[in-house]
Design a protein around this motif. Structure first.
Motif, mmCIF file in Angstrom:
data_model
loop_
_atom_site.group_PDB
_atom_site.id
_atom_site.type_symbol
_atom_site.label_atom_id
_atom_site.label_comp_id
_atom_site.label_asym_id
_atom_site.label_seq_id
_atom_site.Cartn_x
_atom_site.Cartn_y
_atom_site.Cartn_z
ATOM 1 N N VAL A 181 -7.633 -2.510 -2.071
ATOM 2 C CA VAL A 181 -7.582 -1.640 -0.898
ATOM 3 C C VAL A 181 -7.126 -0.252 -1.339
ATOM 4 C CG1 VAL A 181 -6.426 -1.317 1.325
ATOM 5 C CG2 VAL A 181 -6.995 -3.616 0.565
ATOM 6 N N SER A 182 -7.678 0.756 -0.728
ATOM 7 C CA SER A 182 -7.293 2.137 -0.996
ATOM 8 C C SER A 182 -5.781 2.292 -0.821
ATOM 9 C CB SER A 182 -8.018 3.033 0.004
ATOM 10 O OG SER A 182 -8.474 4.176 -0.622
ATOM 11 N N GLY A 183 -5.115 2.939 -1.782
ATOM 12 C CA GLY A 183 -3.670 3.121 -1.697
ATOM 13 C C GLY A 183 -2.887 2.084 -2.489
ATOM 14 N N MET A 184 -3.574 1.068 -3.009
ATOM 15 C CA MET A 184 -2.895 0.129 -3.923
ATOM 16 C C MET A 184 -2.711 0.832 -5.265
ATOM 17 S SD MET A 184 -4.854 -3.538 -3.418
ATOM 18 C CE MET A 184 -4.179 -4.327 -4.865
ATOM 19 N N ILE A 241 0.875 -1.182 0.000
ATOM 20 C CA ILE A 241 0.000 0.000 0.000
ATOM 21 C C ILE A 241 0.908 1.227 0.000
ATOM 22 C CG2 ILE A 241 -1.856 1.212 1.240
ATOM 23 C CD1 ILE A 241 -2.573 -1.645 0.221
ATOM 24 N N LYS A 242 0.681 2.121 -0.945
ATOM 25 C CA LYS A 242 1.576 3.278 -1.065
ATOM 26 C C LYS A 242 1.203 4.375 -0.069
ATOM 27 C CE LYS A 242 3.241 1.040 -4.593
ATOM 28 N NZ LYS A 242 2.799 -0.307 -4.985
ATOM 29 N N ALA A 298 -11.870 0.113 -4.123
ATOM 30 C CA ALA A 298 -11.642 -0.450 -2.785
ATOM 31 C C ALA A 298 -12.876 -1.200 -2.326
ATOM 32 C CB ALA A 298 -11.299 0.670 -1.803
#
Ligand code: MG
Length: 262
Positions: free
Chosen positions: A207-210, A4-5, A146
Motif C-alpha cells: 500500500v502507498s505509504g508503507m 502506513i507512514k 502499491a
C-alpha cells in the motif's frame, strides 16, 4: 500490524535515509586491507553522532537474543552472512568481501541499509556475487509497488537469482531463507516480513505509504546458514562467501522511492 507512514514521517525518513547512505558511503571509502572491523564501527558511530542522529543497532536486542547487539555497525566478512560483531582483532585482508549493515535513528524514525564492499582486488566469482546480489535488490525494488504484494517481491528476486544460477554453472547462489526484509520506520523491525523468495500475488498487499527494507542475501554455495556461539554472527554452513545489499524504500502508486540514497 503494518504501519502506513504519514507525509511528515516520510519526510523525516527521507532525511534519515540520506544521512544513512552518506555514512555508509564514507565507511566504504575506508575499507581496505589492514583495517579492523572495529575501526569501521567506530567511524560509522562518529559520523552518525556528528549529524545528531543515533545508531539503531547499538544495544538493540532482537527477540530471543541473550545479549543486546554490542556495536553500531554489523560487519560480516566472507562466509559471514549478516550480524557480524566488529572486533579489534578482525583485520580485513586483500580479496575479502565485507557486508556493512547499518541502522540509523533520525528524529525518532529508523532507516536500514547494507552494502557489501570488496577489499582491494577480489576474485571474479566474488565480484559476480556482489553484482548479482545488488541487482537482486534492484529487481526486488522494481517489483515493489502499491497494488502488488509481498510475494511479488520475493518472486521477482527468486526468479532473477534462479536465472543467474543457470548462467553461472559453478555457483549455486543460494538465497538465504531464514532471514528476510521487513517493515521499518517507527521501529527498526516492523511488519511485514519480506522473504527473498515467494509466489506472485501472495502475501500482504503493498500500500502507498508503507516503508520497507528489502535485503537479499546470496551465497556462492548453498542457502544453509548457521549461527556462531556469539549469538549473532550468521555464516554459511559450507564456508562459501555471502553477499548482502539493502535499501529502505517507500511504496508508492508507481515505482518505489529509495529512501536510503544520498
Ligand atoms: Mg534490515
Amino acid at each position: 500490524m503494518i504501519i502506513i507512514k504519514t507525509p511528515e514521517e516520510i519526510e523525516i525518513l527521507r532525511e534519515g535515509g540520506k544521512h544513512l547512505a552518506f555514512v555508509l558511503s564514507k565507511v566504504k571509502e575506508i575499507v581496505k586491507s589492514g583495517i579492523s572491523t572495529w575501526e569501521l564501527d567506530k567511524y560509522a558511530e562518529k559520523l552518525i553522532r556528528e549529524m545528531g542522529d543515533e545508531p539503531a543497532f547499538l544495544n538493540y536486542r532482537p527477540a530471543g537474543a541473550k545479549i543486546p547487539f554490542p556495536a553500531v555497525l554489523c560487519v560480516s566478512v566472507n562466509d559471514e552472512v549478516v550480524h557480524g560483531i566488529p572486533n579489534r582483532k578482525r583485520i580485513l585482508k586483500e580479496g575479502d568481501i565485507v557486508s556493512l549493515d547499518l541502522g540509523l535513528k533520525h528524529k525518532g524514525l529508523f532507516t536500514d541499509m547494507a552494502i557489501t564492499a570488496p577489499v582491494g582486488k577480489i576474485s571474479a566469482v566474488n565480484q559476480k556475487l556482489l553484482e548479482i546480489t545488488e541487482r537482486a535488490l534492484q529487481i526486488g525494488i522494481s517489483a515493489a509497488q502499491a497494488g502488488g504484494t509481498v510475494g511479488d517481491i520475493g518472486y521477482a528476486v527468486e526468479s532473477f537469482v534462479r536465472a543467474q544460477k543457470n548462467k553461472n554453472k559453478n555457483t549455486q547462489y543460494g538465497i538465504v531463507e531464514v532471514l528476510s526484509g521487513h517493515g521499518v520506520g517507527r521501529a527498526i523491525h516492523e511488519d511485514p516480513y519480506i522473504p527473498n523468495f515467494g509466489k506472485a500475488g501472495k502475501g500482504e498487499k503493498l500500500v502507498s505509504g508503507m516503508v520497507i527494507a528489502l535485503e537479499p542475501m546470496l551465497n556462492n554455495g548453498a542457502k544453509n546458514v548457521t549461527i556462531d556461539d556469539d549469538g549473532y554472527t550468521i555464516r554459511t554452513v559450507d564456508g562459501q562467501n555471502s553477499a548482502h545489499f539493502e535499501h529502505t524504500i517507500l511504496i508508492t502508486e508507481s515505482e518505489a522511492e529509495v529512501l536510503t540514497k544520498e
